[in-house]
Design an enzyme around this catalytic site. Sequence first.
Site, mmCIF file in Angstrom:
data_model
loop_
_atom_site.group_PDB
_atom_site.id
_atom_site.type_symbol
_atom_site.label_atom_id
_atom_site.label_comp_id
_atom_site.label_asym_id
_atom_site.label_seq_id
_atom_site.Cartn_x
_atom_site.Cartn_y
_atom_site.Cartn_z
ATOM 1 N N GLU A 145 38.177 39.991 76.873
ATOM 2 C CA GLU A 145 38.420 39.718 75.453
ATOM 3 C C GLU A 145 38.771 40.982 74.673
ATOM 4 O O GLU A 145 39.276 40.910 73.546
ATOM 5 C CB GLU A 145 37.210 39.018 74.818
ATOM 6 N N HIS A 175 35.714 43.822 80.064
ATOM 7 C CA HIS A 175 35.742 42.817 78.994
ATOM 8 C C HIS A 175 37.170 42.295 78.822
ATOM 9 O O HIS A 175 38.000 42.964 78.187
ATOM 10 C CB HIS A 175 35.276 43.429 77.674
ATOM 11 N N CYS A 233 30.946 41.167 82.025
ATOM 12 C CA CYS A 233 30.150 42.384 81.918
ATOM 13 C C CYS A 233 28.735 42.134 82.459
ATOM 14 O O CYS A 233 28.566 41.943 83.659
ATOM 15 C CB CYS A 233 30.149 42.902 80.482
#
Length: 208
Positions: free
Chosen positions: A190, A188, A79
């Site tokens: 994750e 992202h 990001c």
Amino acid sequence: MIAIIDYGMGNLRSVQKAFEKVGFEATVTSDPNVVLEADKIVLPGVGAFPDCMRNLEQGGFIDPILKVIADGRPFFGICLGLQLLFTESEEFGLHRGLDVIPGRVLRFPEGLKEKGEELKVPHMGWNQLTLCRESPVFEGIDDGTNVYFVHSYYVKPDDEKVAAASTTYGMDFCSAICKNNVVATQFHPEKSQEKGLQILKNFAGLKA
């Protein structure tokens, strides 16, 4: 050892847990010396570009980051960690970045539309990747894979060949880059469920 840089801004624990979920140990560190010794580096980021650059400088991270990249060790920006790699950003004025990737960070223009409807900024939620070229980090990731975004600014590299993926949000923008040992994503991983974890697993398995 995978070092996740803690410079006071970023969703660090969720990134660490994502690596653990795919079987790799990752250390969150605010010590530049640990970064210098790591096999692989991860630079996450949330917040404003100038604040992040200031925190990196005050934390003594800029020289270690540039050194590990120059040494050829695998580096992953997430990001804002993607945007910081660029030459400059127009967020809250004009601010210098790390200049690892020549190019600029720009705000999404007003009045973006899709199917006749005006789009909101920030770009938030799930959106698709269009893969631009092969990259070991995207092995097992299909064209059209949905990943999770939260951002108001996007990167525009001077050399379009560094783009590993693009995404459409009223306009096409670069959503991932890959240059030598450096990979970074605007989305992202994750937060992107199974496919995001696959990307992190691919990165963790790269040869240092």
